[in-house]
Design an enzyme around this catalytic site. Structure first.
Site, short mmCIF file in Angstrom:
data_model
loop_
_atom_site.label_atom_id
_atom_site.label_comp_id
_atom_site.label_asym_id
_atom_site.label_seq_id
_atom_site.Cartn_x
_atom_site.Cartn_y
_atom_site.Cartn_z
N TYR A 72 -26.08 1.12 -2.26
CA TYR A 72 -24.94 0.09 -1.83
C TYR A 72 -24.13 0.06 -3.34
CZ TYR A 72 -22.03 -3.49 0.11
OH TYR A 72 -20.99 -4.22 0.58
N PHE A 124 6.80 9.12 5.35
CA PHE A 124 5.67 9.72 6.18
C PHE A 124 5.22 8.67 7.14
CE2 PHE A 124 1.13 10.52 7.26
CZ PHE A 124 1.49 11.63 8.05
N THR A 125 4.55 8.57 8.32
CA THR A 125 4.36 7.79 9.15
C THR A 125 3.62 6.63 8.75
OG1 THR A 125 2.68 9.29 9.92
CG2 THR A 125 4.77 9.22 11.38
N ASP A 215 2.22 10.42 -3.72
CA ASP A 215 1.55 10.64 -2.56
C ASP A 215 1.10 12.30 -2.78
OD1 ASP A 215 0.12 11.69 -0.45
OD2 ASP A 215 1.39 10.63 1.02
N PHE A 450 3.48 7.77 18.20
CA PHE A 450 3.35 9.36 18.52
C PHE A 450 1.70 9.43 18.87
CE2 PHE A 450 1.37 10.57 14.50
CZ PHE A 450 2.01 9.25 13.86
N1 PM9 Z 1 -1.42 13.13 7.42
C1 PM9 Z 1 -1.24 14.81 9.30
O1 PM9 Z 1 -1.46 15.28 10.30
C2 PM9 Z 1 -2.90 13.00 9.61
C3 PM9 Z 1 -2.41 11.63 10.23
S1 PM9 Z 1 -0.74 11.72 10.84
C4 PM9 Z 1 -0.68 12.71 12.12
O2 PM9 Z 1 -0.30 15.60 8.51
C5 PM9 Z 1 0.70 12.19 3.84
C6 PM9 Z 1 1.63 13.07 3.25
C7 PM9 Z 1 -0.32 12.71 4.98
C8 PM9 Z 1 -1.12 11.73 5.72
C9 PM9 Z 1 -1.81 12.07 6.73
C10 PM9 Z 1 -1.39 10.70 5.19
C11 PM9 Z 1 -2.48 9.71 5.46
C12 PM9 Z 1 -0.88 10.09 4.11
N2 PM9 Z 1 0.05 10.99 3.42
O3 PM9 Z 1 -4.84 10.53 7.65
O4 PM9 Z 1 -5.07 8.23 6.50
O5 PM9 Z 1 0.21 13.75 5.46
O6 PM9 Z 1 -6.09 10.39 5.57
O7 PM9 Z 1 -3.77 10.04 5.43
C13 PM9 Z 1 -1.80 13.67 8.70
P1 PM9 Z 1 -4.93 9.90 6.36
#
Ligand code: PM9
Length: 460
Positions: A72, A124-125, A215, A450
Site C-alpha cells: 500500500y 482538448f476535451t 500536456d 461525444f
Molecule cells: N486522449 C484520445 O483518444 C482518450 C480519451 S478522449 C477521446 O485521444 C490529451 C492530449 C489526450 C488525452 C486523451 C488526455 C486524457 C489528455 N490529453 O484519457 O485520461 O489525448 O488518459 O488522458 C484520448 P486520459
C-alpha cells in the site's frame, strides 16, 4: 533510392479479429445510436477509435509486471517509476494518477481560481473540462494555421506569441493560472510545436512569473517531428530532444496510455516541491496514496519500462509515425481530403470537405465515422462539432473550424496490410459520399457529450 523503415519488433502473440457482414454492422451502428464509442469491440474489425491505452506491450513490460510491488505504501515499483520519469523527462516531483485526466484534475484544482484564464494551444476535451470545472476560462492561442486543415505549416501546434501577449495584457498576468501547452496537438491533427516556439513561450512566461504546464502526452511524437523538421536537430537523439522540450516547462500532465506504451496510467510531474505537496494532498482524496495514486504496483512497473523503452532507440518512434504517414499518404494519393501535414498519432479525415452536402449542424464527421464502420468494420472517431460541445456561458453549440474523423493508430498493434484495408474502405466510402445522410441528437449528455451521445439519421 529511399530505404524503407520497418517495425523494430516481431510478433510473439496474436489476438484474433472478428470479421462481420455489412448487414450486421448496419444493425449494430443503429443499436449504438450512430456513436462509434457505443459499439462493442467484438463488432469491430480494425479498431482505430483511439491510440489511448490500446498499445501492445513488449515482453519486457509483461515480465516487469511480475515484479509489481503491491504494498500500500512505499512500493518499490513507485520508486522505479520516479527514476524513469526523472531520467527521461527530468522532472523531480512525480504524482502518479490513474490516467491523464486524473492529473489534469489535480493540476486544475491546485492552480486555477474561479475567474482565471488558461491560455492554451487548442482545447482538448478532458483538459478543458477540468479547467472549466475548476472555474477557469480556456482561451485558444494556437496559430491560425492550426485551424486550416490544408495548411502545410510544419509546426501547426505552435502558440501564437502575439495572441498570448494580448490575453495576458487584457486580463493581467496574475489572472493567468498557467499556460497549457500541449505537445503534438491532438485536435489539430497530431501537429507538433517547434522547439523555437516552446522556448520562446517559456522565456516570455518566465519574465511574467507565469507557469508553463505541458500536456506531454504525445511529447515523444513531437520530439520526432522536431528532429525531422527543425534546423539543428537532425543529428540529435529523440531522447535528448524530449528532455529539452520538458526542460522548457514547469511541469506536465501525461496520459501514459499514449507515448508511454501502457494500457492504463498517467502522472502529473512538477518541479516546485510546494506545488507538489498541494497536489499530493488532493491525490490522497481523489486517486490513492501518494506512492501509487491511481495505479497498481504492476501498472507502475510496466509504465517505468515503457517510458524507458519509448526512447531507448529512435527506431520505435520512427516506425510508429511512419505507419501513420503510410496510411495518410495512401489516402492523399487517392484524393481523400485529410489534415496535412499527416500527424503523429492518426490520420484526420476532413469530413467538412468530404461531405459538402451536409451543414456542420448535420454532424458530418459523426455521420462519416458511422459510414466507414458500416463499410468495413473500421472504427474511427468524430472530432468536430460533437466533441467541441456547448459553450458553458451561452449553452450554444461551439462550431469548430475543424470537422474531422480521426483514424487513430494504436502503437505496435496493426500491420501495413491492415492500413491498406483501412485506406481502401475510406476511398470506397469517399466515392459514394453523396449517399451519407446527416445525423441529429436523440440523447445529449451535459458534459463530454461525444462519449455517450446517441443519434439518428435525419429523416429525408
Ligand atoms: N486522449 C484520445 O483518444 C482518450 C480519451 S478522449 C477521446 O485521444 C490529451 C492530449 C489526450 C488525452 C486523451 C488526455 C486524457 C489528455 N490529453 O484519457 O485520461 O489525448 O488518459 O488522458 C484520448 P486520459
Amino acid at each position: 533510392m529511399t530505404r524503407s523503415w520497418a517495425e523494430p519488433w516481431k510478433i510473439k502473440m496474436v489476438e484474433p479479429l472478428t470479421m462481420t457482414t455489412r448487414e450486421h454492422r448496419e444493425s449494430e451502428i443503429g443499436e449504438a445510436g450512430y456513436n462509434t464509442f457505443l459499439l462493442r469491440s467484438d463488432d469491430v474489425y480494425i479498431d482505430l477509435l483511439t491510440d489511448s491505452g490500446t498499445t501492445a506491450m513488449s515482453d519486457r513490460q509483461w515480465s516487469a509486471m511480475m515484479l509489481g510491488d503491491e504494498s500500500y505504501a512505499g512500493a518499490n515499483s513507485f520508486y522505479k517509476l520516479v527514476d524513469a520519469v526523472r531520467d527521461v523527462y527530468g522532472y523531480d516531483e512525480l504524482i502518479p494518477t490513474h490516467q491523464g485526466r486524473g492529473a489534469e484534475h489535480l493540476l486544475s484544482q491546485i492552480l486555477i481560481s474561479p475567474g482565471d484564464v488558461v491560455p492554451g494551444n487548442m482545447y482538448f476535451t478532458t483538459t478543458r473540462f477540468h479547467q472549466e470545472y475548476a472555474g477557469g476560462r480556456f482561451v485558444d492561442v494556437i496559430i491560425d494555421e492550426a485551424h486550416d486543415p490544408r495548411s502545410m505549416h510544419p509546426f501547426k501546434g505552435n502558440i501564437d506569441l502575439a495572441k498570448l501577449a494580448s490575453i495576458v495584457h487584457e486580463v493581467g498576468a496574475d489572472r493567468i493560472a498557467y499556460v497549457s501547452f500541449e505537445t503534438n496537438v491532438n485536435l489539430a491533427g497530431g501537429q507538433p510545436a517547434s522547439m523555437e516556439n516552446i522556448k520562446a513561450v517559456y522565456a516570455f512566461c518566465r519574465t511574467l512569473d507565469i507557469l508553463v504546464m505541458l500536456d506531454a502526452t504525445r511529447a515523444l511524437e513531437n520530439a520526432y517531428f522536431i528532429q525531422q523538421r527543425e534546423g539543428g536537430y537532425a543529428d540529435r537523439s529523440i531522447a535528448s530532444i524530449l528532455r529539452e522540450i520538458a526542460n522548457n516547462s514547469d511541469g506536465a500532465t501525461v496520459s501514459s496510455k499514449k507515448d508511454n506504451l501502457v494500457n492504463i496510467g498517467g502522472f502529473l510531474a512538477l518541479r516546485d516541491p510546494d506545488l507538489a505537496r498541494k497536489a499530493r494532498a488532493l491525490l490522497v482524496a481523489f486517486e490513492g496514496l501518494h506512492t501509487y495514486g491511481g495505479m497498481s504496483g504492476r501498472d507502475m512497473e510496466a509504465l517505468a519500462e515503457g517510458i524507458r523503452e519509448m526512447v531507448h532507440t529512435d527506431d520505435h518512434v520512427r516506425s510508429r509515425v511512419g505507419q501513420v504517414e503510410y496510411l495518410g499518404n495512401t489516402l492523399l494519393k487517392y484524393g481523400v481530403p485529410v489534415v496535412t501535414p499527416i500527424g503523429g498519432h492518426g490520420v484526420f479525415l476532413d469530413a467538412a470537405a468530404m461531405l459538402p452536402h451536409l451543414t456542420q449542424d448535420e454532424l458530418p464527421a459523426q455521420a462519416l465515422a458511422a459510414a466507414i464502420y458500416v463499410d468495413s468494420g473500421v472504427r474511427g472517431m468524430e472530432r468536430g462539432i460533437v466533441s467541441a460541445g456547448r459553450d458553458p456561458e451561452t449553452g450554444d453549440n461551439r462550431h469548430p473550424n475543424l470537422e474531422l474523423v480521426r483514424l487513430t493508430i494504436p502503437r505496435r498493434v496493426y500491420t501495413q496490410s491492415h492500413m491498406d484495408v483501412v485506406a481502401e474502405s475510406v476511398i470506397e466510402v469517399c466515392e459514394h459520399r453523396e449517399t451519407i445522410r446527416g445525423l441529429q441528437f436523440v440523447y445529449e449528455p451535459d458534459s463530454l457529450r461525444f462519449f455517450q451521445a446517441r443519434f439518428e439519421q435525419i429523416p429525408v
